[in-house]
Scaffold this active site. Structure first.
Site, PDB file in Angstrom:
ATOM      1  N   HIS A  48    -108.643 -22.367 -68.566  1.00  0.00           N
ATOM      2  CA  HIS A  48    -108.313 -23.491 -69.646  1.00  0.00           C
ATOM      3  C   HIS A  48    -109.620 -24.456 -69.541  1.00  0.00           C
ATOM      4  CE1 HIS A  48    -105.873 -26.598 -72.280  1.00  0.00           C
ATOM      5  NE2 HIS A  48    -106.895 -27.310 -71.796  1.00  0.00           N
ATOM      6  N   HIS A  75    -104.843 -28.412 -76.833  1.00  0.00           N
ATOM      7  CA  HIS A  75    -105.225 -27.167 -77.863  1.00  0.00           C
ATOM      8  C   HIS A  75    -105.101 -27.763 -79.356  1.00  0.00           C
ATOM      9  CE1 HIS A  75    -105.792 -23.632 -75.386  1.00  0.00           C
ATOM     10  NE2 HIS A  75    -105.077 -24.105 -74.565  1.00  0.00           N
ATOM     11  N   GLU A 129    -104.981 -23.860 -63.878  1.00  0.00           N
ATOM     12  CA  GLU A 129    -105.238 -22.949 -65.051  1.00  0.00           C
ATOM     13  C   GLU A 129    -106.845 -22.716 -65.138  1.00  0.00           C
ATOM     14  OE1 GLU A 129    -103.799 -24.289 -68.907  1.00  0.00           O
ATOM     15  OE2 GLU A 129    -101.762 -23.844 -68.210  1.00  0.00           O
ATOM     16  N   ASP A 183    -108.851 -21.553 -74.013  1.00  0.00           N
ATOM     17  CA  ASP A 183    -108.456 -20.575 -73.010  1.00  0.00           C
ATOM     18  C   ASP A 183    -109.534 -19.534 -73.187  1.00  0.00           C
ATOM     19  OD1 ASP A 183    -106.174 -22.320 -72.449  1.00  0.00           O
ATOM     20  OD2 ASP A 183    -104.810 -21.122 -73.494  1.00  0.00           O
TER      21      ASP A 183
HETATM   22 ZN   LIG Z   1    -105.115 -23.671 -72.562  1.00  0.00          ZN
END
Ligand SMILES: [Zn+2]
Length: 281
Positions: free
Chosen positions: A248, A189, A245, A196
């Protein structure tokens, strides 16, 4: 009626008849033919030189570039962009590959034109200018197919990642925190090249059930067409160091995302032949 033999016979007869034409004509034809062959050969040599001369291989020394040209099989060029430069769309960041410098800040951050979880003044609603247009296009395409994607979190500075990580450690303990949150200086990030995403109704917000929603399914099937990969896959925690995830996404450009999809390789570590990064060193 022609069979092969009689056709050949006619052809040679014709050729023989032609030879009675003035010899000047023949020598001119011969010279023209030779000149044409030489010219075509020359153009091919020039083209080959131009192609190899313009192949961009940043972040490598000249000798390495020469080796790369020799050893690189035809097809996808894995040296097209740097994997250690935090401003490169191919940068590989994980628990063993911190950002350099750890406090890196992208030079150009912009707010993408798409549904946002927070106000446009929030720094987390910004992303790298290098991926903003691709993210907008992906959100638009998803919407047309019934998947309403919203940006939950884009760029996070070293400082804000520190705060998030500390809060995770307080809540879950360090072992669990490290499976779901990066230590500052180790987060994708922080490059501005990760996002996200969540449905605009915030269902399954930053939760694995996102993968079962229309938005999660659409992303898994289509993200590569816009230059994104699902960075942390369910079966790759031993490689990436993070649990599944599905929300993401990481921007790597259409070329690399498409190639990874084609080769069915789901992690940057495996694609670039880098060591697995299950934990910090
Ligand atoms: Zn993330």
């Amino acid at each position: 009626m022609y069979d092969k033999t009689s056709y050949m016979a006619i052809y040679f007869t014709h050729f023989a008849n032609a030879s009675i034409m003035p010899s000047m004509f023949h020598s001119r034809m011969l010279i023209a033919l030779i000149l044409a062959i030489v010219a075509i050969g020359g153009i091919r040599v020039i083209n080959a030189r131009t192609e190899s001369d313009v192949t961009p291989l940043p972040n490598t020394r000249l000798s390495e570039q020469r080796d790369a040209i020799v050893t690189q099989p035809p097809g996808f060029n894995k040296n097209l962009y740097a994997i250690s430069d935090p401003s490169s769309i191919w940068v590989v960041v994980n628990k063993r590959r911190p950002l350099s410098p750890k406090t890196y800040t992208p030079s150009q951050l912009v707010v993408p034109n798409m549904p946002l979880r927070l106000g446009t003044g929030s720094s987390e609603m910004r992303v790298s200018a290098a991926m903003s247009a691709a993210l907008e296009q992906m959100a638009l395409a998803a919407k047309k197919e019934g998947a309403n994607l919203m940006l939950a979190s884009g760029y996070r500075s070293y400082g804000s990642q520190s705060a998030i990580y500390s809060s995770h450690v307080k809540t879950y303990g360090q072992v669990s925190a490290d499976r779901q949150s990066a230590r500052p200086g180790h987060s994708e990030h922080q490059t501005g090249l990760a996002a996200d995403l969540e449905p605009s109704n915030r269902a399954c917000e930053i939760a694995q059930c996102f993968g079962t929603l229309a938005e999660g399914k659409w992303l898994a099937a289509n993200a590569y067409k816009y230059g994104f990969i699902i960075r942390y896959q369910s079966d790759k925690e031993a490689v990436t160091g993070y649990m599944y995830e599905p929300w993401h996404v990481r921007y790597v450009g259409v070329g690399l995302a498409t190639e990874m999809n084609k080769q069915a390789i789901t992690t940057l570590e495996e694609f670039f032949g880098l060591p697995a990064a299950p934990g910090y060193e």
